[in-house]
Motif scaffolding. Sequence first.
Motif, PDB file in Angstrom:
ATOM      1  N   ARG A   5       0.815  -1.204   0.000  1.00  0.00           N
ATOM      2  CA  ARG A   5       0.000   0.000   0.000  1.00  0.00           C
ATOM      3  C   ARG A   5       0.847   1.252   0.000  1.00  0.00           C
ATOM      4  NH1 ARG A   5      -1.450   3.136   3.994  1.00  0.00           N
ATOM      5  NH2 ARG A   5      -3.388   4.269   3.778  1.00  0.00           N
ATOM      6  N   ARG A   6       1.919   1.235   0.746  1.00  0.00           N
ATOM      7  CA  ARG A   6       2.671   2.453   0.959  1.00  0.00           C
ATOM      8  C   ARG A   6       3.955   2.502   0.157  1.00  0.00           C
ATOM      9  NH1 ARG A   6      -0.046   6.498   3.720  1.00  0.00           N
ATOM     10  NH2 ARG A   6      -1.503   5.474   5.068  1.00  0.00           N
ATOM     11  N   VAL A  72      -7.933  14.711   4.161  1.00  0.00           N
ATOM     12  CA  VAL A  72      -6.537  14.843   3.737  1.00  0.00           C
ATOM     13  C   VAL A  72      -6.533  15.024   2.221  1.00  0.00           C
ATOM     14  CG1 VAL A  72      -4.260  13.743   3.692  1.00  0.00           C
ATOM     15  CG2 VAL A  72      -5.746  13.485   5.698  1.00  0.00           C
ATOM     16  N   LYS A  74      -3.672  16.298   0.566  1.00  0.00           N
ATOM     17  CA  LYS A  74      -2.268  16.608   0.220  1.00  0.00           C
ATOM     18  C   LYS A  74      -1.926  16.082  -1.184  1.00  0.00           C
ATOM     19  CE  LYS A  74      -0.518  12.358   2.293  1.00  0.00           C
ATOM     20  NZ  LYS A  74       0.467  11.771   3.194  1.00  0.00           N
ATOM     21  N   TYR A  78      -4.618  14.325  -3.955  1.00  0.00           N
ATOM     22  CA  TYR A  78      -4.521  12.929  -4.422  1.00  0.00           C
ATOM     23  C   TYR A  78      -4.691  12.853  -5.949  1.00  0.00           C
ATOM     24  CZ  TYR A  78      -4.494  10.967   0.337  1.00  0.00           C
ATOM     25  OH  TYR A  78      -4.164  10.628   1.627  1.00  0.00           O
ATOM     26  N   ARG A 172       8.296   8.978  12.290  1.00  0.00           N
ATOM     27  CA  ARG A 172       8.432   9.878  11.144  1.00  0.00           C
ATOM     28  C   ARG A 172       8.493  11.311  11.676  1.00  0.00           C
ATOM     29  NH1 ARG A 172       3.891   9.266   6.461  1.00  0.00           N
ATOM     30  NH2 ARG A 172       2.573  10.085   8.112  1.00  0.00           N
ATOM     31  N   THR A 201      -0.327   8.983  14.130  1.00  0.00           N
ATOM     32  CA  THR A 201      -0.482   8.228  12.883  1.00  0.00           C
ATOM     33  C   THR A 201      -0.110   6.772  13.130  1.00  0.00           C
ATOM     34  OG1 THR A 201       0.037  10.184  11.574  1.00  0.00           O
ATOM     35  CG2 THR A 201       0.324   8.064  10.473  1.00  0.00           C
ATOM     36  N   SER A 237      -6.826   7.263   9.581  1.00  0.00           N
ATOM     37  CA  SER A 237      -6.740   7.404   8.120  1.00  0.00           C
ATOM     38  C   SER A 237      -7.729   6.391   7.516  1.00  0.00           C
ATOM     39  CB  SER A 237      -5.323   7.110   7.651  1.00  0.00           C
ATOM     40  OG  SER A 237      -5.047   5.756   7.923  1.00  0.00           O
ATOM     41  N   SER A 238      -7.667   6.223   6.215  1.00  0.00           N
ATOM     42  CA  SER A 238      -8.607   5.287   5.566  1.00  0.00           C
ATOM     43  C   SER A 238      -8.479   3.879   6.135  1.00  0.00           C
ATOM     44  CB  SER A 238      -8.330   5.239   4.053  1.00  0.00           C
ATOM     45  OG  SER A 238      -8.475   6.518   3.512  1.00  0.00           O
ATOM     46  N   ARG A 253      -9.443  11.254   9.938  1.00  0.00           N
ATOM     47  CA  ARG A 253      -8.516  11.983   9.068  1.00  0.00           C
ATOM     48  C   ARG A 253      -8.183  11.172   7.812  1.00  0.00           C
ATOM     49  NH1 ARG A 253      -4.175  12.159  12.618  1.00  0.00           N
ATOM     50  NH2 ARG A 253      -2.975  10.870  11.235  1.00  0.00           N
ATOM     51  N   PRO A 254      -9.207  10.816   7.024  1.00  0.00           N
ATOM     52  CA  PRO A 254      -8.930   9.982   5.856  1.00  0.00           C
ATOM     53  C   PRO A 254      -8.549  10.790   4.616  1.00  0.00           C
ATOM     54  CG  PRO A 254     -11.284  10.277   6.082  1.00  0.00           C
ATOM     55  CD  PRO A 254     -10.646  11.070   7.196  1.00  0.00           C
ATOM     56  N   GLY A 255      -7.858  10.122   3.717  1.00  0.00           N
ATOM     57  CA  GLY A 255      -7.599  10.666   2.393  1.00  0.00           C
ATOM     58  C   GLY A 255      -8.238   9.737   1.361  1.00  0.00           C
ATOM     59  N   MET A 256      -7.580   8.636   1.093  1.00  0.00           N
ATOM     60  CA  MET A 256      -7.949   7.778  -0.037  1.00  0.00           C
ATOM     61  C   MET A 256      -9.423   7.368  -0.052  1.00  0.00           C
ATOM     62  SD  MET A 256      -6.656   6.787  -2.744  1.00  0.00           S
ATOM     63  CE  MET A 256      -4.907   6.566  -2.944  1.00  0.00           C
ATOM     64  N   TYR A 389      -2.017   4.570  -4.285  1.00  0.00           N
ATOM     65  CA  TYR A 389      -1.531   5.912  -3.942  1.00  0.00           C
ATOM     66  C   TYR A 389      -0.681   6.473  -5.089  1.00  0.00           C
ATOM     67  CZ  TYR A 389      -3.312   5.136   0.703  1.00  0.00           C
ATOM     68  OH  TYR A 389      -4.159   4.915   1.753  1.00  0.00           O
TER      69      TYR A 389
HETATM   70  C1  LIG Z   1      -0.721  12.122   8.796  1.00  0.00           C
HETATM   71  C2  LIG Z   1      -1.653  11.526   7.800  1.00  0.00           C
HETATM   72  N1  LIG Z   1      -2.942  11.375   8.126  1.00  0.00           N
HETATM   73  C3  LIG Z   1      -3.834  10.852   7.263  1.00  0.00           C
HETATM   74  C4  LIG Z   1      -3.460  10.430   6.001  1.00  0.00           C
HETATM   75  C5  LIG Z   1      -4.500   9.856   5.076  1.00  0.00           C
HETATM   76  O1  LIG Z   1      -4.162   8.565   4.705  1.00  0.00           O
HETATM   77  P1  LIG Z   1      -5.120   7.732   3.711  1.00  0.00           P
HETATM   78  O2  LIG Z   1      -5.027   8.361   2.381  1.00  0.00           O
HETATM   79  O3  LIG Z   1      -4.525   6.374   3.735  1.00  0.00           O
HETATM   80  O4  LIG Z   1      -6.486   7.800   4.278  1.00  0.00           O
HETATM   81  C6  LIG Z   1      -2.127  10.553   5.629  1.00  0.00           C
HETATM   82  C7  LIG Z   1      -1.701  10.090   4.304  1.00  0.00           C
HETATM   83  O5  LIG Z   1      -0.814   9.299   4.130  1.00  0.00           O
HETATM   84  C8  LIG Z   1      -1.199  11.117   6.544  1.00  0.00           C
HETATM   85  O6  LIG Z   1       0.097  11.270   6.220  1.00  0.00           O
END
Ligand SMILES: Cc1ncc(COP(=O)(O)O)c(C=O)c1O
Length: 404
Positions: A5-6, A72, A74, A78, A172, A201, A237-238, A253-256, A389
């Motif tokens: 995944r990463r 998220v 960033k 995405y 990190r 995280t 996160s997701s 705090r999800p992104g994907m 990703y």
């Molecule tokens: C600090 C932090 N929070 C949340 C996320 C969201 O992760 P994801 O896209 O897996 O939901 C990320 C992305 O890697 C992240 O770096």
Amino acid sequence: MKSSRRSFLEAGLGLPVLLGAAPSPAATSQAAETTGSKDSSFDPWVEIHRENLRHNVKEISRRVASRPILAVIKNNGYGMGVANVARLLEPQPEIFGFAVVKLHEAISLRDAGIRKPILLLGPFDEKNLEDAVARSVMPMVYTPLGQAIDNIAAKTQKPVPLHICVDTGIGRVGVPYYQAAPLVRDLAARKSVQIQGTMMTFTEDPDFDKEQLRRFNETCASFEKEGISLGKRHAASSFSLFQHPHAFFDMVRPGMAIYGIYSENEFRRASIMDLRPAISLKARVIYAKKLRPGDSAGYNRAYVAKDDVWVATLPVGHADGWPRTAPKGAKVRINGDLYPVIASVSASHCIVEIGREERVKIGDVATFFDTQPGSRPEDLSEACGASVYDLTMHLSPLLPRRFV
Ligand SMILES: Cc1ncc(COP(=O)(O)O)c(C=O)c1O
């Protein structure tokens, strides 16, 4: 093919957003009328599916019992364009605010008129901090910055809202949980500081995550016992939306997942959330021809035809964000059928094998990934080992984004 995944996530796209507000197809064609062709109509484009984005936010909200969502966005949202995504998400009441890593993304969101809270997950120096605060961007803090914050607050005559990042094992960024006390006490004691959140995280190692959760809970509890207010606690996160309901805390705090893509293929089969991809990559066939036995295709003659075979050339290569591993099993959808990617992926081209019949022609639309089963980003990821990703975040910011 199982992809980590990463694998390449940390090298994620950090390029400037060149397309601020992506033009709608209507706006694009209007511009073309007045200024002549800028893009070839064969060039690749990225589609953003508004309705799917909205659906995913509602689905996440349902899963987390209506907790607020810090989206998220960033790495250029995405791949969708950071301002594009923020503009689409901001009106949704489920969205509390946004998180980005690069300061220029945070500033560009304010320039685009985004008003909800923005958390800066990435680094900054003292001048950057002042600029961020001036644009109402909240820093994520984990080093002794109390004096710098005092200086800024003295100028603005307002406390600086911030989130504290605690490292419970990812190693990190974040103050190590066992050294967090002096920092948190110092920040909490300053009038210049308003702690609005405390976060961690997960490493996403299911066994170790439990230990991380224990560390975070214990750390937060000890500060709360001292009467320190930590603001909204957040960690999920997701991955955690699926795996760690105990880690939803006060906000997620999800992104994907927002983009409708399952970060792990096994989650797709778990029926926990119905996620619908909100992003597609498309282009038009630029050439179709029949190879004779022994004819080759691609650099280093990566493909040699055994029999007469039709192939089609597509104007999408690794410079656009299409993975170099695509020939290991990726398929492209043209006129409803899936065709294997062959030969090698070059900077601006790839080739697909059509078969014995001439079934595609110049100008046909080719879908590299989209919302349909069989050509979803997760299907492509599984087929050729590129992480989902990479598929989204590595999309060139130069590609036009169109809303559908
Ligand atoms: C600090 C932090 N929070 C949340 C996320 C969201 O992760 P994801 O896209 O897996 O939901 C990320 C992305 O890697 C992240 O770096």
